[in-house]
Design a protein around this motif. Sequence first.
Motif, PDB file in Angstrom:
ATOM      1  N   MET A 705       0.824  -1.197   0.000  1.00  0.00           N
ATOM      2  CA  MET A 705       0.000   0.000   0.000  1.00  0.00           C
ATOM      3  C   MET A 705       0.873   1.266   0.000  1.00  0.00           C
ATOM      4  O   MET A 705       0.624   2.222  -0.743  1.00  0.00           O
ATOM      5  CB  MET A 705      -0.894  -0.024   1.236  1.00  0.00           C
ATOM      6  N   LEU A 706       1.924   1.280   0.823  1.00  0.00           N
ATOM      7  CA  LEU A 706       2.831   2.426   0.869  1.00  0.00           C
ATOM      8  C   LEU A 706       3.612   2.558  -0.433  1.00  0.00           C
ATOM      9  O   LEU A 706       3.869   3.672  -0.916  1.00  0.00           O
ATOM     10  CB  LEU A 706       3.789   2.285   2.056  1.00  0.00           C
ATOM     11  N   PHE A 755      -6.386   4.425   1.243  1.00  0.00           N
ATOM     12  CA  PHE A 755      -6.325   3.006   1.606  1.00  0.00           C
ATOM     13  C   PHE A 755      -6.763   2.766   3.046  1.00  0.00           C
ATOM     14  O   PHE A 755      -7.474   1.801   3.340  1.00  0.00           O
ATOM     15  CB  PHE A 755      -4.905   2.467   1.417  1.00  0.00           C
ATOM     16  N   VAL A 756      -6.308   3.613   3.972  1.00  0.00           N
ATOM     17  CA  VAL A 756      -6.481   3.307   5.389  1.00  0.00           C
ATOM     18  C   VAL A 756      -7.927   3.427   5.847  1.00  0.00           C
ATOM     19  O   VAL A 756      -8.255   3.020   6.970  1.00  0.00           O
ATOM     20  CB  VAL A 756      -5.578   4.206   6.268  1.00  0.00           C
ATOM     21  N   VAL A 757      -8.804   3.959   5.018  1.00  0.00           N
ATOM     22  CA  VAL A 757     -10.220   4.037   5.399  1.00  0.00           C
ATOM     23  C   VAL A 757     -10.948   2.722   5.127  1.00  0.00           C
ATOM     24  O   VAL A 757     -12.107   2.556   5.529  1.00  0.00           O
ATOM     25  CB  VAL A 757     -10.939   5.189   4.656  1.00  0.00           C
ATOM     26  N   GLN A 764     -15.762 -10.241   2.750  1.00  0.00           N
ATOM     27  CA  GLN A 764     -16.336  -9.248   1.841  1.00  0.00           C
ATOM     28  C   GLN A 764     -15.275  -8.266   1.358  1.00  0.00           C
ATOM     29  O   GLN A 764     -15.177  -7.968   0.166  1.00  0.00           O
ATOM     30  CB  GLN A 764     -17.475  -8.510   2.534  1.00  0.00           C
ATOM     31  N   LEU A 765     -14.462  -7.724   2.302  1.00  0.00           N
ATOM     32  CA  LEU A 765     -13.411  -6.789   1.892  1.00  0.00           C
ATOM     33  C   LEU A 765     -12.347  -7.499   1.063  1.00  0.00           C
ATOM     34  O   LEU A 765     -11.792  -6.919   0.119  1.00  0.00           O
ATOM     35  CB  LEU A 765     -12.777  -6.137   3.124  1.00  0.00           C
ATOM     36  N   LEU A 766     -12.056  -8.752   1.391  1.00  0.00           N
ATOM     37  CA  LEU A 766     -11.094  -9.523   0.605  1.00  0.00           C
ATOM     38  C   LEU A 766     -11.556  -9.641  -0.844  1.00  0.00           C
ATOM     39  O   LEU A 766     -10.754  -9.506  -1.780  1.00  0.00           O
ATOM     40  CB  LEU A 766     -10.914 -10.913   1.225  1.00  0.00           C
ATOM     41  N   ALA A 767     -12.842  -9.862  -1.046  1.00  0.00           N
ATOM     42  CA  ALA A 767     -13.370  -9.968  -2.403  1.00  0.00           C
ATOM     43  C   ALA A 767     -13.183  -8.668  -3.162  1.00  0.00           C
ATOM     44  O   ALA A 767     -12.849  -8.665  -4.353  1.00  0.00           O
ATOM     45  CB  ALA A 767     -14.859 -10.345  -2.351  1.00  0.00           C
ATOM     46  N   THR A 768     -13.358  -7.535  -2.484  1.00  0.00           N
ATOM     47  CA  THR A 768     -13.167  -6.230  -3.127  1.00  0.00           C
ATOM     48  C   THR A 768     -11.708  -6.016  -3.513  1.00  0.00           C
ATOM     49  O   THR A 768     -11.394  -5.564  -4.614  1.00  0.00           O
ATOM     50  CB  THR A 768     -13.630  -5.108  -2.187  1.00  0.00           C
ATOM     51  N   LEU A 769     -10.804  -6.332  -2.596  1.00  0.00           N
ATOM     52  CA  LEU A 769      -9.381  -6.064  -2.834  1.00  0.00           C
ATOM     53  C   LEU A 769      -8.775  -6.996  -3.876  1.00  0.00           C
ATOM     54  O   LEU A 769      -7.729  -6.673  -4.457  1.00  0.00           O
ATOM     55  CB  LEU A 769      -8.608  -6.181  -1.515  1.00  0.00           C
ATOM     56  N   HIS A 774      -8.315  -3.702  -8.922  1.00  0.00           N
ATOM     57  CA  HIS A 774      -7.866  -3.019  -7.706  1.00  0.00           C
ATOM     58  C   HIS A 774      -6.332  -2.964  -7.667  1.00  0.00           C
ATOM     59  O   HIS A 774      -5.657  -3.937  -8.005  1.00  0.00           O
ATOM     60  CB  HIS A 774      -8.378  -3.745  -6.461  1.00  0.00           C
ATOM     61  N   PRO A 775      -5.751  -1.814  -7.289  1.00  0.00           N
ATOM     62  CA  PRO A 775      -4.273  -1.676  -7.259  1.00  0.00           C
ATOM     63  C   PRO A 775      -3.592  -2.742  -6.406  1.00  0.00           C
ATOM     64  O   PRO A 775      -2.505  -3.212  -6.763  1.00  0.00           O
ATOM     65  CB  PRO A 775      -4.056  -0.278  -6.671  1.00  0.00           C
ATOM     66  N   LEU A 776      -4.201  -3.139  -5.287  1.00  0.00           N
ATOM     67  CA  LEU A 776      -3.559  -4.130  -4.432  1.00  0.00           C
ATOM     68  C   LEU A 776      -3.536  -5.503  -5.084  1.00  0.00           C
ATOM     69  O   LEU A 776      -2.633  -6.309  -4.811  1.00  0.00           O
ATOM     70  CB  LEU A 776      -4.279  -4.197  -3.084  1.00  0.00           C
TER      71      LEU A 776
END
Length: 1013
Positions: A705-706, A755-757, A764-769, A774-776
Amino acid sequence: MVQQHAVICGGAGATATLDQVVAVAGGAHVALDSAALGRLKKESPAPKAFQAEEPAAAAAASAAALEWPQARAALFYKLLALVNGRSGVRPVVAEAIAALLNAGGAPRLPAADSDAPALAALAALLQGVGAAEAADGSQLSAADALAAAGVEAPGLSAAERAVLSDGQGAAAGTAALCVQAGKLLLASANAVAALAAEALQADVKALDTEAVEACPHKGAIEAADEIRGLLDGSRQVNAKKAGVGSLPAISNAAQVHGSLLEALNAAAGPAKAELAVAALPPTKDGAPQQAGSPSLASALLLLATATLKAAGISLKRSAAIAERLPTVAAAAVVAGGDAAAGAAGAPAAAAALQQLVGGAAAAVEAGKRQAAEVAGKLALAGEEEAVPSLAAAQAAYAAHKALQQAVAVEALAAATSLRVQEGAPAAPAEPVAAPAAPAEGGKKKDKKKDKGGPAGMLLGKGTALLRDYVENVAAGGSGATAEEDVLEHRLQRLSLADGSADLAAALPAVAAALDPLGHQWQLHLAALRGVIEANQARRKPKIAKGARDMMPDQMAIREVAFDKITRVFKRHGAVSIDTPVFELRETLMGKYGEDSKLIYDLADQGGEILSLRYDLTVPFARFVALHGVGNIKRYHIAKVYRRDQPQMARGRFREFFQCDFDIAGSYPTMVPDAEVLKVLVEILDDLQLGAYEVKLNHRRLLDAMLDIAGVPPQKFRPICSAIDKLDKEPWEAVRAEMVEEKGLPGHVADRIGEFVVLRGQPQQLLATLTEASHPLAQHAESAAALEELRTLFGFLEAMGALGPIVFDLSLARGLDYYTGVIYEAVLQGANVGSIAAGGRYDKLVGMFSGKEVPAVGVSIGIERVFAIMEAQLRAQAEAAGGTIRETETEVLVASIGGGMQPRRMRLAAQLWAAGIRAEFGYKANPKMPDQLGYALKQGIPYLLGYALKQGIPYLVLFGESEVEAGVVKIKDLDANTEETVPEGEVIARLQQLLPSKAGRRIVYQQKEDGASA
């Protein structure tokens, strides 16, 4: 000169200190760590690729230059930056700087507004251009200085010159001197202020604990404590008739000195931060990468202002002493001299003192003008202009010197006034026969008249030591010892007994003797500190800051918590180990990032350098490496120590317990991580603290992320430390730290903010990322981390532990040793911070053995858990109208009548042997009413009252009639019922009854009818 060990520069986990800066500035040698030199060599260009830059012509000599200690401190800071960083500077450059320091040399550095000219002169010296200064003050050319150090000018490439010219090393070096010497000077100012209060016979009630703590500024409280400690036992203060009464320069001393203490602490922060600066190579276009932080200049300007205020109030006390001197001399009885001569010489002595005060006041006024000029420059400096850090450092340095001069004047004035009040020492009298004892009934001897000197001339325990030291120096002694006849003659002059006192000639000696960096004065300060810290009989006992005593009912709660936690650990097959409470300092350093400053270092006793353990994880890693442990699942419950600012209400202490569970060894991916999290969830469920969540992130995900946001790799850990504060501070404050203190561009910080928000239900968040866009998901490191998390979430779901987990990208965990999954448990709606935390640390063991052993663990913050449990249980007890049990006693053995003590003891011993928790009364013939029901209702004291208070469920009672019948009575104090059983069956009957009372360990309720629950 006191022999000093060489200061090591570089090395694994090594962090320099401000004390080491002062030591090097004063002439101590340095030694370059071999590993650091090897790293410099590895990062530097090959010899064939080196292109020396043509040295520039020598710059015109500046009228103002840094003093020799300042220049050496600047040189040391730059050397540290080189060995800390990966700048590409060749090892020979660092070796040349070390050689120059070890030869006692220092470059001549111009005292400009910013560091750039001074650091440019430092770089020029390494090209053989410029001037230098030797320890004896002699001036040398650059070439001669390097030759005296046994090295040649190494020459510099353009990139090396840019690295050496970058940063704030010159300002930071002077800041270190101001801070460390300033703390010693403040101790001197406190001591001399106490002496001045005695010279003025002033009212010091404004320094009493109650008065100072009414305006609770930490620094003021500490200053008042020191002054009061030195005045302990003094009869010279609070004089109602002879003294000056309440003088603002005395009453306000604690506030002014406390403000200086706080300013010193504030300036220490950025000065320490500069010690960890790692030199970076310039950008491709040759621009420097290390912009100066304005926090150093601001802190130094605040320090200059506070120091000048302390100097000003010191001179006010001196002026008051001088003004009062003729009155004191007229009233004094000069022993061994002529009182009239003393009174006649007082006006001249007072005028001499006022002249000394005027000279010191001129230095204070010059310091104020210098500070005001710097304040204007700092306020008007644009964003792209160089910060006037060096000008601010010079202002603080000048203020320090002004205070040093003011304290010396005050010390001389106070010593002179006290000597005048006491009178000159009398010549030794011929021995005479002891007077005969008075006849019985005769008049008693007046002890006060037998003391010699004026009645009531008794100084404080600390100020008496200080007065002797200063008076000795002022009279021409060394401050330590002197020939009695010579000293006596000079003290005669100091008392004005011969009508004169050359105070102007005495001042330089006093100033030198009070030099805060002087060895003799530091020893004397240590003696004064011993007086202050002595445990006086009438002083209220205090506990160390950040620690606490545990009362019996609190320990009962703690034992419940430990028991529940330990049961979970053992349920999962963990073994227990123990490690020492202290470790080698090198074991702990370099493992905790910015938190390393919180490590408690133990005093060097001439052996190993030791520190108290900061946590249980690093000692465990050392344990695994030392003993060659393979796979291990262990738990450890023990105290750890952190030099943090305690917040007792939030469960943050300097000494506290940690409960750790760790799994070390090679296992399939995410299997041990899942069990550690399962253990955490089980513990929090068993403790029943309330609704909680376990925030979870991955260190590789955080680094990715950084990287995506544009943070340079060398700033990953400092930025992570800033992100870690998001649970305590708003994003705006964290962003300001990233930009203003860490030097991160604003747009990069804003990208991090996006990112930190992100937080939510794990899957659910894993599916988004993991969506392809997604950049990640597109970054190799984060993509691998996300796959590990997918596996982990599946395991947790299988074990029923996924419910309280929250996937939170703001979780950073500031400790440097984490390499994988990280997590932190917090109570919802509670203001106590995290109650547990942990993560994976695969490389920590390898830092000790060279062989990496994967490991993952969690630490329970038992102090915060305990605070919550205590609040809950006290609320339950209050609601029930009861208390928290202090003991687990099940039976109280009581008797009626005399001579029953041995029988009570015998029965108690039999109960103990049967495993029953029992007590017996200690009184030989305890009183007890015949009607036990009346005792229960009325709460009659001693045995029954004790049983009720402690929640003891059963009373075993006997008297003469029971003894004759061979029976005892068992009384149920809850139900207020009793039964009679044969004495031989009492144990069997109690063993039948006690299981029904097994749940009454904590809360005990005393009802009106005597029942309990």
